[in-house]
Design a protein around this motif. Structure first.
Motif, mmCIF file in Angstrom:
data_model
loop_
_atom_site.group_PDB
_atom_site.id
_atom_site.type_symbol
_atom_site.label_atom_id
_atom_site.label_comp_id
_atom_site.label_asym_id
_atom_site.label_seq_id
_atom_site.Cartn_x
_atom_site.Cartn_y
_atom_site.Cartn_z
ATOM 1 N N UNK A 109 1.210 -0.664 -0.315
ATOM 2 C CA UNK A 109 -0.517 0.010 -0.154
ATOM 3 C C UNK A 109 1.382 1.312 0.365
ATOM 4 N N UNK A 110 0.833 2.156 -1.977
ATOM 5 C CA UNK A 110 1.116 3.393 -1.236
ATOM 6 C C UNK A 110 1.060 4.348 -0.383
ATOM 7 N N UNK A 111 0.880 5.926 -0.462
ATOM 8 C CA UNK A 111 0.390 6.715 -0.556
ATOM 9 C C UNK A 111 0.270 7.363 -2.354
ATOM 10 N N UNK A 112 -0.211 8.597 -2.482
ATOM 11 C CA UNK A 112 -0.217 9.244 -3.695
ATOM 12 C C UNK A 112 1.615 9.800 -3.332
ATOM 13 N N UNK A 113 1.745 10.170 -2.252
ATOM 14 C CA UNK A 113 3.295 11.207 -2.452
ATOM 15 C C UNK A 113 4.416 9.655 -2.819
ATOM 16 N N UNK A 114 4.357 8.093 -2.506
ATOM 17 C CA UNK A 114 4.704 7.580 -2.410
ATOM 18 C C UNK A 114 5.444 7.090 -1.246
ATOM 19 N N UNK A 115 4.506 6.832 -0.052
ATOM 20 C CA UNK A 115 4.968 6.426 1.437
ATOM 21 C C UNK A 115 4.586 4.992 1.340
ATOM 22 N N UNK A 116 5.407 4.010 1.929
ATOM 23 C CA UNK A 116 5.148 2.551 1.867
ATOM 24 C C UNK A 116 4.332 2.395 3.270
ATOM 25 N N UNK A 117 2.306 2.862 2.902
ATOM 26 C CA UNK A 117 1.244 2.241 4.387
ATOM 27 C C UNK A 117 1.277 0.241 5.014
ATOM 28 N N UNK A 118 2.043 -0.077 4.109
ATOM 29 C CA UNK A 118 2.003 -1.392 4.154
ATOM 30 C C UNK A 118 1.689 -1.591 5.498
ATOM 31 N N UNK A 119 2.549 -1.399 6.477
ATOM 32 C CA UNK A 119 2.488 -1.924 8.020
ATOM 33 C C UNK A 119 1.050 -1.417 8.595
ATOM 34 N N UNK A 120 0.522 0.183 8.389
ATOM 35 C CA UNK A 120 -0.071 0.337 9.259
ATOM 36 C C UNK A 120 -1.446 0.269 8.140
ATOM 37 N N UNK A 121 -2.079 -0.369 7.336
ATOM 38 C CA UNK A 121 -2.740 -1.385 7.206
ATOM 39 C C UNK A 121 -2.702 -2.362 7.124
ATOM 40 N N UNK A 122 -2.082 -2.883 7.336
ATOM 41 C CA UNK A 122 -2.328 -4.263 8.800
ATOM 42 C C UNK A 122 -2.284 -4.403 9.568
ATOM 43 N N UNK A 123 -1.360 -3.432 10.324
ATOM 44 C CA UNK A 123 -2.019 -3.214 11.408
ATOM 45 C C UNK A 123 -3.675 -2.954 12.065
ATOM 46 N N UNK A 124 -3.867 -2.020 11.470
ATOM 47 C CA UNK A 124 -5.858 -1.310 11.357
ATOM 48 C C UNK A 124 -6.122 -2.805 10.613
ATOM 49 N N UNK A 125 -6.106 -3.574 9.929
ATOM 50 C CA UNK A 125 -6.879 -5.205 10.126
ATOM 51 C C UNK A 125 -6.490 -5.786 10.331
#
Length: 149
Positions: free
Chosen positions: A64-80
């Protein structure tokens, strides 16, 4: 009085202003499910501590990447994981989730190019819930829920 079955629902569909843009996706048909079910609002992206509003995010190559290129995968996994915990705690057999979302989309998600193009795939939370035997419905499928549980 019979206890209503609890079902998870994307909080934005219930009118909560938790969408990436700061708004919501209020859906009166989803809200009307409260006549039959006990609705448990969830927002995996908020659970992950992401701000409102926030830069839009999409999934590309399983990350998962924000439109500005930041990898947010770990945050999305935590929320899941937090969404799954709530599902298990309230014994929810299903969830009504926001279609196309990088967290909640199920069946179709945006392709990661931020162009509005959709591809086959599932959001991070939707996939984790599905993998744990929670039935997933998008807001356009809620007719399937009538008298199901």
């Amino acid at each position: 009085m019979k206890m209503k079955t609890k079902i998870l629902v994307s909080a934005c569909l219930l009118g909560e202003n938790c969408k990436y843009s700061g708004g919501n996706n209020k859906n009166d048909e989803v809200i009307a499910l409260s006549e039959e079910y006990d609705l448990v609002p969830i927002c995996p992206e908020c659970f992950a501590g992401l701000p409102i509003p926030r830069v839009p995010s999409e999934i590309k190559d399983g990350r998962v990447y924000s439109k500005n290129g930041e990898d947010l995968t770990d945050k999305f996994l935590d929320g899941a994981q937090q969404a799954l915990y709530i599902a298990k705690e309230c014994n929810a057999p299903c969830a009504v989730l926001k279609e196309n979302s990088p967290s909640c989309g199920f069946g179709k998600i945006y392709d990661g190019s931020f162009s509005g193009k959709k591809i086959d795939g599932n959001g991070i939370a939707a996939q984790l819930l599905f993998d744990n035997e929670i039935q997933i419905f998008g807001e356009s499928q809620i007719r399937c829920l009538k008298n199901l549980y």
